[in-house]
Design a protein around this motif. Sequence first.
Motif, mmCIF file in Angstrom:
data_model
loop_
_atom_site.group_PDB
_atom_site.id
_atom_site.type_symbol
_atom_site.label_atom_id
_atom_site.label_comp_id
_atom_site.label_asym_id
_atom_site.label_seq_id
_atom_site.Cartn_x
_atom_site.Cartn_y
_atom_site.Cartn_z
ATOM 1 N N HIS A 17 39.311 42.855 -47.333
ATOM 2 C CA HIS A 17 38.762 41.560 -47.742
ATOM 3 C C HIS A 17 39.866 40.705 -48.364
ATOM 4 C CE1 HIS A 17 35.918 38.678 -49.423
ATOM 5 N NE2 HIS A 17 36.531 38.814 -50.574
ATOM 6 N N LEU A 18 39.946 39.453 -47.949
ATOM 7 C CA LEU A 18 40.919 38.506 -48.504
ATOM 8 C C LEU A 18 40.399 37.987 -49.843
ATOM 9 C CD1 LEU A 18 43.543 36.919 -47.963
ATOM 10 C CD2 LEU A 18 42.125 35.140 -46.938
ATOM 11 N N GLU A 19 41.231 38.059 -50.865
ATOM 12 C CA GLU A 19 40.878 37.561 -52.196
ATOM 13 C C GLU A 19 41.401 36.133 -52.336
ATOM 14 O OE1 GLU A 19 38.912 38.982 -54.306
ATOM 15 O OE2 GLU A 19 38.747 40.857 -53.171
ATOM 16 N N ALA A 20 40.566 35.188 -51.986
ATOM 17 C CA ALA A 20 40.975 33.790 -51.915
ATOM 18 C C ALA A 20 41.350 33.209 -53.278
ATOM 19 C CB ALA A 20 39.873 32.956 -51.273
ATOM 20 N N GLU A 21 40.843 33.802 -54.374
ATOM 21 C CA GLU A 21 41.138 33.258 -55.695
ATOM 22 C C GLU A 21 42.638 33.276 -55.997
ATOM 23 O OE1 GLU A 21 39.070 36.282 -55.623
ATOM 24 O OE2 GLU A 21 37.515 34.928 -54.922
ATOM 25 N N VAL A 22 43.346 34.223 -55.405
ATOM 26 C CA VAL A 22 44.786 34.318 -55.636
ATOM 27 C C VAL A 22 45.486 33.059 -55.128
ATOM 28 C CG1 VAL A 22 46.873 35.647 -55.120
ATOM 29 C CG2 VAL A 22 44.732 36.820 -55.595
ATOM 30 N N PHE A 23 44.923 32.449 -54.104
ATOM 31 C CA PHE A 23 45.522 31.233 -53.565
ATOM 32 C C PHE A 23 45.408 30.077 -54.556
ATOM 33 C CE2 PHE A 23 44.892 33.819 -49.833
ATOM 34 C CZ PHE A 23 46.132 33.718 -49.237
ATOM 35 N N ASP A 24 44.410 30.129 -55.445
ATOM 36 C CA ASP A 24 44.300 29.107 -56.488
ATOM 37 C C ASP A 24 45.525 29.152 -57.400
ATOM 38 O OD1 ASP A 24 41.838 28.321 -55.509
ATOM 39 O OD2 ASP A 24 40.698 29.519 -56.957
ATOM 40 N N LEU A 25 45.969 30.362 -57.746
ATOM 41 C CA LEU A 25 47.160 30.532 -58.568
ATOM 42 C C LEU A 25 48.374 29.921 -57.875
ATOM 43 C CD1 LEU A 25 48.582 31.986 -61.024
ATOM 44 C CD2 LEU A 25 48.843 33.937 -59.483
ATOM 45 N N MET A 26 48.530 30.210 -56.592
ATOM 46 C CA MET A 26 49.647 29.665 -55.824
ATOM 47 C C MET A 26 49.546 28.150 -55.715
ATOM 48 S SD MET A 26 49.728 32.442 -52.741
ATOM 49 C CE MET A 26 50.883 31.473 -51.792
ATOM 50 N N THR A 27 48.354 27.665 -55.450
ATOM 51 C CA THR A 27 48.140 26.230 -55.274
ATOM 52 C C THR A 27 48.486 25.465 -56.547
ATOM 53 O OG1 THR A 27 46.420 26.645 -53.644
ATOM 54 C CG2 THR A 27 46.423 24.481 -54.663
ATOM 55 N N LYS A 28 48.076 25.984 -57.700
ATOM 56 C CA LYS A 28 48.391 25.316 -58.974
ATOM 57 C C LYS A 28 49.899 25.259 -59.188
ATOM 58 C CE LYS A 28 44.080 26.539 -61.223
ATOM 59 N NZ LYS A 28 43.416 27.458 -62.147
ATOM 60 N N TRP A 29 50.579 26.356 -58.894
ATOM 61 C CA TRP A 29 52.031 26.397 -59.069
ATOM 62 C C TRP A 29 52.712 25.397 -58.135
ATOM 63 C CZ3 TRP A 29 56.359 27.561 -56.155
ATOM 64 C CH2 TRP A 29 57.537 27.785 -56.871
ATOM 65 N N ILE A 30 52.314 25.402 -56.878
ATOM 66 C CA ILE A 30 52.904 24.495 -55.880
ATOM 67 C C ILE A 30 52.590 23.043 -56.224
ATOM 68 C CG2 ILE A 30 52.750 23.753 -53.460
ATOM 69 C CD1 ILE A 30 52.352 26.778 -52.776
ATOM 70 N N GLU A 31 51.357 22.782 -56.636
ATOM 71 C CA GLU A 31 50.943 21.412 -56.946
ATOM 72 C C GLU A 31 51.756 20.827 -58.095
ATOM 73 O OE1 GLU A 31 49.060 17.792 -56.705
ATOM 74 O OE2 GLU A 31 49.165 19.416 -55.264
ATOM 75 N N ARG A 32 52.050 21.637 -59.099
ATOM 76 C CA ARG A 32 52.848 21.156 -60.232
ATOM 77 C C ARG A 32 54.209 20.654 -59.742
ATOM 78 N NH1 ARG A 32 53.395 25.536 -64.491
ATOM 79 N NH2 ARG A 32 54.264 26.538 -62.682
ATOM 80 N N TYR A 33 54.850 21.400 -58.865
ATOM 81 C CA TYR A 33 56.168 21.002 -58.373
ATOM 82 C C TYR A 33 56.079 19.900 -57.314
ATOM 83 C CZ TYR A 33 57.844 24.676 -61.268
ATOM 84 O OH TYR A 33 58.106 25.439 -62.371
ATOM 85 N N ARG A 34 54.980 19.851 -56.587
ATOM 86 C CA ARG A 34 54.777 18.759 -55.633
ATOM 87 C C ARG A 34 54.659 17.440 -56.391
ATOM 88 N NH1 ARG A 34 51.790 15.136 -54.047
ATOM 89 N NH2 ARG A 34 50.106 15.693 -55.460
ATOM 90 N N GLN A 35 53.926 17.452 -57.499
ATOM 91 C CA GLN A 35 53.774 16.237 -58.300
ATOM 92 C C GLN A 35 55.115 15.777 -58.861
ATOM 93 O OE1 GLN A 35 50.822 17.245 -61.227
ATOM 94 N NE2 GLN A 35 49.116 16.747 -59.868
ATOM 95 N N ARG A 36 55.908 16.718 -59.342
ATOM 96 C CA ARG A 36 57.231 16.355 -59.860
ATOM 97 C C ARG A 36 58.100 15.749 -58.760
ATOM 98 N NH1 ARG A 36 58.900 21.485 -63.674
ATOM 99 N NH2 ARG A 36 57.264 21.193 -65.224
ATOM 100 N N ALA A 37 58.081 16.351 -57.589
ATOM 101 C CA ALA A 37 58.866 15.827 -56.464
ATOM 102 C C ALA A 37 58.367 14.433 -56.083
ATOM 103 C CB ALA A 37 58.787 16.773 -55.267
ATOM 104 N N GLU A 38 57.063 14.245 -56.066
ATOM 105 C CA GLU A 38 56.490 12.942 -55.724
ATOM 106 C C GLU A 38 56.941 11.878 -56.724
ATOM 107 O OE1 GLU A 38 54.607 10.115 -53.591
ATOM 108 O OE2 GLU A 38 54.774 12.221 -52.991
#
Length: 121
Positions: free
Chosen positions: A70-91
Amino acid sequence: MNDQLSRVFAALADPTRRDLVARLTDGDATVGDLAAPYDVSLQAVSKHLKVLEEAGLVTRSRDAQRRPVHLEAEVFDLMTKWIERYRQRAEERYQRLDAVLADLNDETHDATEIPQEGTAS
């Protein structure tokens, strides 16, 4: 590597494991189902799944004789938050760069304008 984010990114660094995760987005599957498209042993796929399991990306359960993965999709939330923080800085950096380039373009345009003779100001 003892933090989960590092384990997740390390697990996803392998293309076979990324493919397994992508296939699990369609739903739970057995090791045999997951191994079918590959020219490797069930044991090899199980080793990949163990890495994904240690990273928290998948879990295995027992359903009678089956052991679905079973894929644990909640882990992707952790990744998404980390990526989003740096995406915002780059933007924000790109927006500042756009503003500087626009100012430079305006200055260059203003400097090249030549007043025409015979026109009243």
